[in-house]
Design an enzyme around this catalytic site. Structure first.
Site, mmCIF file in Angstrom:
data_model
loop_
_atom_site.group_PDB
_atom_site.id
_atom_site.type_symbol
_atom_site.label_atom_id
_atom_site.label_comp_id
_atom_site.label_asym_id
_atom_site.label_seq_id
_atom_site.Cartn_x
_atom_site.Cartn_y
_atom_site.Cartn_z
ATOM 1 N N ASP A 186 52.347 40.988 45.961
ATOM 2 C CA ASP A 186 52.813 40.477 44.664
ATOM 3 C C ASP A 186 53.131 41.586 43.672
ATOM 4 O O ASP A 186 53.914 41.387 42.739
ATOM 5 C CB ASP A 186 51.806 39.478 44.072
ATOM 6 C CG ASP A 186 50.399 40.030 43.922
ATOM 7 O OD1 ASP A 186 50.134 41.171 44.372
ATOM 8 O OD2 ASP A 186 49.538 39.323 43.365
ATOM 9 N N HIS A 187 52.531 42.755 43.861
ATOM 10 C CA HIS A 187 52.829 43.928 43.023
ATOM 11 C C HIS A 187 52.093 45.117 43.620
ATOM 12 O O HIS A 187 51.493 45.010 44.692
ATOM 13 C CB HIS A 187 52.423 43.706 41.559
ATOM 14 C CG HIS A 187 51.012 43.202 41.396
ATOM 15 N ND1 HIS A 187 49.915 43.999 41.623
ATOM 16 C CD2 HIS A 187 50.530 41.983 41.052
ATOM 17 C CE1 HIS A 187 48.817 43.299 41.424
ATOM 18 N NE2 HIS A 187 49.154 42.066 41.088
ATOM 19 N N LYS B 61 45.703 31.723 47.423
ATOM 20 C CA LYS B 61 45.673 31.920 45.963
ATOM 21 C C LYS B 61 46.842 31.228 45.270
ATOM 22 O O LYS B 61 47.967 31.267 45.754
ATOM 23 C CB LYS B 61 45.708 33.423 45.678
ATOM 24 C CG LYS B 61 45.921 33.790 44.208
ATOM 25 C CD LYS B 61 45.828 35.279 44.006
ATOM 26 C CE LYS B 61 46.251 35.684 42.603
ATOM 27 N NZ LYS B 61 45.979 37.082 42.316
ATOM 28 N N LYS C 112 49.567 48.955 39.457
ATOM 29 C CA LYS C 112 49.396 47.612 38.892
ATOM 30 C C LYS C 112 49.308 47.652 37.364
ATOM 31 O O LYS C 112 48.690 48.552 36.799
ATOM 32 C CB LYS C 112 48.114 47.000 39.473
ATOM 33 C CG LYS C 112 47.743 45.628 38.920
ATOM 34 C CD LYS C 112 46.491 45.106 39.582
ATOM 35 C CE LYS C 112 46.069 43.764 38.990
ATOM 36 N NZ LYS C 112 44.902 43.190 39.675
ATOM 37 N N HIS D 108 42.562 41.915 46.983
ATOM 38 C CA HIS D 108 42.074 41.930 45.596
ATOM 39 C C HIS D 108 40.555 42.094 45.601
ATOM 40 O O HIS D 108 39.873 41.583 46.496
ATOM 41 C CB HIS D 108 42.456 40.618 44.921
ATOM 42 C CG HIS D 108 42.407 40.635 43.428
ATOM 43 N ND1 HIS D 108 41.237 40.758 42.715
ATOM 44 C CD2 HIS D 108 43.397 40.551 42.504
ATOM 45 C CE1 HIS D 108 41.514 40.736 41.411
ATOM 46 N NE2 HIS D 108 42.825 40.615 41.270
ATOM 47 N N CYS E 168 49.662 39.658 38.698
ATOM 48 C CA CYS E 168 49.675 38.470 39.563
ATOM 49 C C CYS E 168 50.422 37.280 38.973
ATOM 50 O O CYS E 168 51.400 36.798 39.552
ATOM 51 C CB CYS E 168 48.245 38.020 39.865
ATOM 52 S SG CYS E 168 47.176 39.309 40.510
ATOM 53 N N HIS F 87 46.835 30.749 41.077
ATOM 54 C CA HIS F 87 46.838 31.524 39.820
ATOM 55 C C HIS F 87 48.032 31.195 38.925
ATOM 56 O O HIS F 87 48.580 32.062 38.247
ATOM 57 C CB HIS F 87 46.779 33.032 40.110
ATOM 58 C CG HIS F 87 46.102 33.804 39.023
ATOM 59 N ND1 HIS F 87 46.149 35.185 38.922
ATOM 60 C CD2 HIS F 87 45.361 33.396 37.965
ATOM 61 C CE1 HIS F 87 45.456 35.583 37.882
ATOM 62 N NE2 HIS F 87 44.954 34.511 37.276
ATOM 63 N N ASP G 64 47.715 40.391 48.073
ATOM 64 C CA ASP G 64 47.333 40.449 46.664
ATOM 65 C C ASP G 64 46.913 41.879 46.308
ATOM 66 O O ASP G 64 45.927 42.384 46.851
ATOM 67 C CB ASP G 64 46.185 39.470 46.422
ATOM 68 C CG ASP G 64 45.970 39.164 44.946
ATOM 69 O OD1 ASP G 64 46.720 39.684 44.114
ATOM 70 O OD2 ASP G 64 45.041 38.398 44.643
ATOM 71 N N ASP G 65 47.669 42.535 45.442
ATOM 72 C CA ASP G 65 47.338 43.905 44.997
ATOM 73 C C ASP G 65 47.524 44.965 46.082
ATOM 74 O O ASP G 65 46.976 46.064 45.962
ATOM 75 C CB ASP G 65 45.894 43.998 44.489
ATOM 76 C CG ASP G 65 45.701 43.398 43.099
ATOM 77 O OD1 ASP G 65 46.543 42.581 42.690
ATOM 78 O OD2 ASP G 65 44.721 43.744 42.430
#
Length: 585
Positions: free
Chosen positions: A350-351, A142, A375, A298, A83, A144, A43-44
Site C-alpha cells: 500500500d506504500h 485489513k 512511509k 505492519h 494506509c 481501514h 501492509d507497509d
C-alpha cells in the site's frame, strides 16, 4: 459457375485463416472473458524487502515466482504514503482528496473503529463494478476504511456496502496495542491533543455556564448543553485511548458480525489464509474477485512460531518471509483448482516501509532500497514507490520488466475493463487501464503527470516526458529530517505534512529520476538547461489538475476522528464488548 464460386470462397477464407494463425498468442485475451482476479496487498512493505526488487537476504521465492512468470513494474506508485488514503485511492481509482479521504490536519488515517469517517457510500469501488458484472467478490484481511456513520449498525463504510459480497478480517489495522506485551502504538501526540482539546472545551463550557448563572454572558441553555456534550465526548475519547484500544480497535469481523473482540492474535494468520483459500474453492465455478489484504508486515509483526528466527533481518524479516509463504499457499490453491490460466494475480504494497519504526536497535519497519524517504512522506520516492507484479499465463508475457510510471489507482480501470464493466461517468477517475502496457501493445504509460500529496497538501509532482525518456520530479515541500543528516523524522516517529516540520522550496527541488532515482542531487538552472522550462510545464499541470478538484466532506476531520461510543462495533451489550466466536465454533 460452381468452380468459380468455390474459388471465390477460398479467396475469402484463406486470408482469414492465415490472419488468425499469424496473430501473436498475446492477443488471445478476448478468448478469456471475465478472468478471476486475485489482488494481494502487503501492509507497509518496502520495495527493497523483496527478492525480485534486489533484496538478497530476505527470502521471497513465491513473490519472485510471480515476477518470473509475469510482469514486474519498477515505477509503481502509491497515491499516498499512508494506509487509509492509499487504500481509498486503490479502491476508487481516484486521488484520495477527491473522496475526502486525505486530511487537512495531522489525523491522516482512521484512528478508531468507533469514528464516523470512512470511504463515502457514494464512491464506486472496483468491487462494486465487478459485483454488478456477476463476480463473487471477497475481501479477506485489513480494511481501514471506516465502519459506521451515525449508528452502531448502519455499516455505511463497511466492505459489504462497497461491493464486497463477503468480508472476513480487521475493519481497522494492526497496531502494537493489539499485542498486550508490546508498547502501545496509538499516537501519543493524538492522545496529548485530545487532552488539550478536552481541557479547552471544558474550560469554555465552564466559563459559559458561570457567565449564564451570574448574568454576565447571554448564553442559551441549548448551547451550554451542546458544549457539555462535546466536553464529555472528548473526555471519553481521551480516556478510552488508554487501555481500551485493544477492545475497541483490535477486533475481527465476518461480514457484519464481530467474531473476536479482542482478536486472538495467535490464530489470526492461519484464519486469514484459511478464509482466502476457502473463498477460492467456493467460487471456482464462476468469476471471482479476491482482495487478500495482508496484515503483514505492519507492526506488531504477528508471526507464527514456525517462522520466528528464520530470517537474517530479525522479526521484520521473519514476518515478510511468512507473508511470502502465504502468497505461495494462495497460488497453490489457484493451481490446485485448475484456475492458473484464467486468473489475473496482482501483488503490491500500500506504500513504502516505515523507517522510524524502531525499538532500541531493532528495526521494525521496512527497507525502501535505494529510494529516499519512507512511509508518511508525501513526496520522497521511498514512501510511494512500491512493488507491482502481474501474472496471467498465456496473456501477459512472462519475465517482462516495465520501467514506466504506473499507479495503484490503475488497478481500478484495469479490472473494471477486464470484467466488462463501465467506469463511472459522473466523476474524475485518475487511474488508467494497464492492459495495453502489460501486454506490450503500447510502449509508454498513459500517465504524463502524477501528483504526490501529503494529506491535502501537494508536496511533489512527477512529469513523464515521453519523447526524451526523462522523468522529472519537482518537490514543492519536503519534511525536515531529524536529527540533521538523518533520512527520516526519528524525533517525531512520523514526518508531518505542514507547519514547522516541513520546508517549502521556491523554486522547487528538481530531479530527473531516469538519471537520479535516489533523488540525491537536485538540479539547478546552472546544471540543467531545461530547468525553467520543466518547472513551468509542471506548474501549468498543477493548475490544470487543481481545476478538476471539487469540495467534498472531510472524512478525516477532527470530529470524524474522535471515538464515538454509539458507533463502536460491539459483540455484547455496550460497553461490555467481548466475544470469541471462532473458539466457540
Amino acid at each position: 459457375a460452381s468452380f468459380l464460386l468455390l474459388c471465390f470462397r477460398t479467396s475469402l477464407v484463406t486470408p482469414l485463416i492465415l490472419g488468425l494463425l499469424l496473430q501473436p498468442p498475446l492477443t488471445q485475451l478476448s478468448i478469456i472473458t471475465q478472468p478471476n482476479i486475485v489482488l494481494l496487498m502487503a501492509d507497509d512493505l518496502g520495495i527493497g524487502d523483496v527478492g525480485c526488487y534486489g533484496n538478497d537476504t530476505i527470502r521471497t521465492p513465491n513473490i519472485d515466482r510471480l515476477a518470473k512468470e509475469g510482469v514486474k513494474l519498477t515505477q509503481h506508485i502509491a497515491a499516498a504514503p499512508l494506509c487509509t488514503p492509499s487504500r481509498a485511492a486503490f479502491l476508487t481509482g481516484r486521488y484520495p482528496l477527491r473522496s475526502g479521504m486525505d486530511a487537512i490536519n495531522n489525523y491522516r488515517v482512521i484512528f478508531w473503529n468507533g469514528g464516523s469517517g470512512g470511504l463515502p457510500p457514494n464512491e464506486t469501488t472496483f468491487a462494486k463494478i465487478l459485483q454488478q458484472q456477476g463476480y463473487s467478490t471477497g475481501l479477506i484481511g485489513k480494511w481501514h476504511q471506516g465502519v459506521n456513520c451515525e449508528s452502531r449498525n448502519d455499516h455505511c463504510h463497511h466492505p459489504l456496502n462497497h461491493g464486497f459480497d463477503y468480508f472476513y478480517g480487521m475493519p481497522f489495522t494492526l497496531i502494537s496495542d493489539c499485542q498486550p506485551a508490546e508498547t502501545p502504538e496509538m499516537d501519543r501526540v493524538f492522545r496529548r491533543k485530545l487532552w488539550v482539546y478536552t481541557q479547552m472545551i471544558g474550560l469554555i463550557t465552564l466559563t459559559a455556564a458561570l457567565g449564564r448563572l451570574t448574568g454576565l454572558i447571554s448564553v442559551r441553555w441549548k448551547t451550554l448543553t451542546c458544549l457539555a456534550g462535546f466536553s464529555l465526548l472528548f473526555f471519553v475519547s481521551w480516556f478510552s485511548s488508554y487501555g481500551f484500544v485493544r477492545y475497541w480497535n483490535c477486533i475481527m469481523m465476518r461480514n457484519h458480525e464481530v467474531t473476536e473482540q479482542p482478536m486472538v492474535i495467535d490464530r489470526t494468520t492461519s484464519l486469514i489464509l484459511k478464509e482466502s483459500i476457502s473463498f477460492i474453492e467456493r467460487n471456482k465455478h464462476k468469476p471471482f474477485l479476491l482482495f487478500l489484504s495482508f496484515l503483514h508486515s505492519h507492526t506488531p509483526l504477528l508471526t507464527t512460531e514456525k517462522f520466528l528466527g528464520r530470517s537474517s533481518h530479525g522479526l521484520y524479516g521473519d514476518n515478510v518471509e511468512e507473508m511470502d509463504w502465504m502468497v505461495g499457499q494462495v497460488l497453490d490453491a489457484i493451481d490446485k483448482e485448475g484456475l492458473k490460466n484464467t486468473t489475473l494475480v496482482y501483488f503490491a504494497s500500500d506504500h513504502g516501509g516505515w523507517l522510524e519504526r524502531q525499538e532500541g536497535k531493532r528495526q521494525l519497519g521496512g527497507w525502501n532500497g535505494i529510494y529516499r524517504g519512507g512511509k508518511a512522506m508525501g513526496g520522497w520516492e521511498g514512501g510511494i514507490r512500491v512493488p507491482g507484479i502481474f501474472r496471467w499465463p498465456g496473456v501477459l508475457p512472462a519475465g517482462t520488466v516495465i520501467d514506466e510510471p504506473t499507479s495503484l489507482m490503475d488497478i481500478y480501470p484495469t479490472v473494471a475493463h477486464l470484467a466488462g464493466g463501465v467506469l463511472p461517468q459522473d466523476r474524475v477517475v485518475d487511474g488508467r487501464d494497464l492492459m495495453p502496457l502489460l501486454r506490450g501493445t503500447v510502449e509508454h504509460s498513459e500517465h504524463e503527470f502524477l501528483f504526490h500529496y501529503c494529506g491535502v497538501h501537494l508536496h511533489a509532482v512527477r512529469w513523464h516526458q515521453k519523447d526524451s525518456g526523462a522523468i522529472w520530479k519537482a518537490h514543492y515541500v519536503t519534511p525536515v529530517f531529524r536529527p540533521l543528516g538523518a533520512g527520516a523524522c526519528y524525533d517525531r516517529g512520523f514526518c508531518p505534512c505542514f507547519g514547522e516540520g516541513v520546508t517549502h522550496h521556491d523554486p522547487p527541488l528538481l530531479f530527473d529520476l531516469s538519471r537520479d532515482p535516489s533523488e540525491a542531487k537536485p538540479l539547478t538552472a546552472d546544471t540543467e538547461p531545461l530547468f525553467h522550462t520543466v518547472i513551468r510545464k509542471i506548474g501549468r499541470a498543477v493548475e490544470e489538475h487543481r481545476r478538476t478538484l471539487t469540495p467534498v466532506p472531510e472524512q478525516l476531520s477532527l470530529y470524524n476522528a474522535v471515538w464515538k461510543p454509539w458507533l463502536q462495533p460491539c459483540c455484547g451489550t455496550f460497553p461490555f464488548c467481548w466475544c470469541d466466536k471462532e473458539s466457540d465454533n
